[in-house]
Design an enzyme around this catalytic site. Structure first.
Site, PDB file in Angstrom:
ATOM      1  N   ALA A  67       0.876  -1.173   0.000  1.00  8.49           N
ATOM      2  CA  ALA A  67       0.000   0.000   0.000  1.00  8.49           C
ATOM      3  C   ALA A  67       0.910   1.218   0.000  1.00  8.49           C
ATOM      4  O   ALA A  67       2.072   1.141   0.414  1.00  8.49           O
ATOM      5  CB  ALA A  67      -0.872  -0.019   1.238  1.00  8.49           C
ATOM      6  N   GLY A 112       0.540  -5.015   0.632  1.00  6.18           N
ATOM      7  CA  GLY A 112      -0.622  -5.087  -0.267  1.00  6.18           C
ATOM      8  C   GLY A 112      -0.286  -5.734  -1.606  1.00  6.18           C
ATOM      9  O   GLY A 112      -1.185  -6.249  -2.285  1.00  6.18           O
ATOM     10  N   GLU A 115      -0.570  -9.329  -0.918  1.00  5.66           N
ATOM     11  CA  GLU A 115      -2.014  -9.595  -0.755  1.00  5.66           C
ATOM     12  C   GLU A 115      -2.736  -9.595  -2.102  1.00  5.66           C
ATOM     13  O   GLU A 115      -3.650 -10.389  -2.325  1.00  5.66           O
ATOM     14  CB  GLU A 115      -2.627  -8.550   0.183  1.00  5.66           C
ATOM     15  CG  GLU A 115      -2.146  -8.722   1.619  1.00  5.66           C
ATOM     16  CD  GLU A 115      -2.578  -7.582   2.520  1.00  5.66           C
ATOM     17  OE1 GLU A 115      -2.128  -6.435   2.287  1.00  5.66           O
ATOM     18  OE2 GLU A 115      -3.373  -7.815   3.445  1.00  5.66           O
ATOM     19  N   GLU A 135       4.328  -5.288   7.246  1.00  5.56           N
ATOM     20  CA  GLU A 135       3.542  -4.270   7.963  1.00  5.56           C
ATOM     21  C   GLU A 135       3.968  -4.116   9.424  1.00  5.56           C
ATOM     22  O   GLU A 135       3.852  -3.023   9.991  1.00  5.56           O
ATOM     23  CB  GLU A 135       2.042  -4.603   7.904  1.00  5.56           C
ATOM     24  CG  GLU A 135       1.413  -4.412   6.537  1.00  5.56           C
ATOM     25  CD  GLU A 135       1.533  -5.630   5.620  1.00  5.56           C
ATOM     26  OE1 GLU A 135       2.288  -6.567   5.963  1.00  5.56           O
ATOM     27  OE2 GLU A 135       0.884  -5.641   4.570  1.00  5.56           O
TER      28      GLU A 135
END
Ligand code: COA
Length: 261
Positions: A67, A112, A115, A135
């Site tokens: 992200a 992300g 993911e 993270e």
């Protein structure tokens, strides 16, 4: 398909090629890019001429490095929840897509990005790929379904280690854990491998492919009975033209001509 700012796309021979294209930020997923992914996948589901999707990252360094940390450095509790729920919604749309979606992972697939890759139906990596959920280094945890999908994919033991340490896996380690379908030397070879698999799938009955997605996803849905969904889907198959064509073609010793009807 409407023009998008952060995702390049091109359709060729029934395959939609998507390139996450923020190379100077290692293709980090900002909010706009996620929204573009959502719009694109809603259209993929409705567009009969798209029979498969390949997602990759621009350049050779990264698939997606997570992200966009610029956007998530000042979240509060309310918008953090919205951030996670929106990402989960978009990745769920990708995972439930009735056309096969293959991630070609070239370089970093972190946070992300990892993911996104594991929300796709299959993953083909280049030898320089690196997977991880870092993270915890930011005082966060994965928010786009990573704690769930990674554990489903590779099991609790290794997933817990990866999620807690933030360590990166190289392509061979990821393949040994069952995270990857194939590893190829270069991005071109990884795309060629994805095309080979998609072309094979595109020769099969399209409604059956969509039902396989539903049945496999049901394994991981706590509130669904996968066996029931399989039986219902099997029964729905026999109402299709393609079922009649497939069985008839076998008996007539010829190749079936499926129409997705
Ligand atoms: N969000 C926003 N920007 C990012 C980013 C992310 N997730 N990952 C990389 N970038 C940006 C860097 O800030 C840098 O931008 P700049 O040139 O304007 O300073 C550019 O991409 C190149 O990254 P850089 O860190 O210089 O490359 P590197 O080769 O030294 O390191 C990584 C590569 C992937 C190891 C490192 O960028 C990194 O750790 N990224 C964050 C990964 C992460 O924590 N992801 C989970 C987020 S929830």
């Amino acid at each position: 398909m409407a023009e998008q700012k952060n995702i390049l796309f091109e359709t060729k021979d029934g395959i939609l090629y998507l390139t996450i294209s923020r190379e100077s930020k290692l293709n980090a997923l900002n909010f706009n890019t996620l929204e573009e992914l959502k719009n694109i996948f809603n259209e993929v589901n409705d567009n009969k001429s798209i029979r498969g999707v390949i997602i990759t990252g621009a350049g050779d360094k990264a698939f997606v490095a997570g992200a966009d940390i610029n956007e998530i450095s000042e979240l509060n509790e309310l918008n953090a929840r919205k951030f996670a729920e929106f990402g989960q919604e978009v990745f769920e749309i990708i995972e439930s897509c009735h056309k096969p979606v293959v991630a070609v992972v070239n370089g970093y697939a972190l946070g992300g990005g990892c993911e996104l890759a594991i929300a796709c139906h299959m993953r083909i990596a280049t030898t320089n790929a690196k997977f991880g959920q870092p993270e915890v280094n930011l005082g966060l945890i994965p928010g786009y379904g990573g704690t769930q999908r990674l554990t489903h994919l590779i099991g609790r033991t290794k997933a817990t280690e990866i999620l807690m340490t933030g360590d990166m896996l190289d392509a061979n380690e990821a393949k040994a854990l069952g995270l990857l379908n194939h590893v190829e030397a270069t991005k071109e070879e990884a795309i060629a491998k994805a095309e080979e698999i998609l072309k094979k799938i595109m020769s099969k009955a399209p409604l059956s492919i969509g039902m396989i997605v539903d049945c496999v996803n049901a394994v991981f849905a706590n509130d669904e009975n996968g066996y029931q969904i399989e039986a219902n889907s099997f029964a729905r198959c026999v109402k299709s033209e393609d079922y009649r064509e497939g069985t008839k073609a076998f008996l007539e010793k010829r190749k079936p001509n499926f129409k997705g009807e």
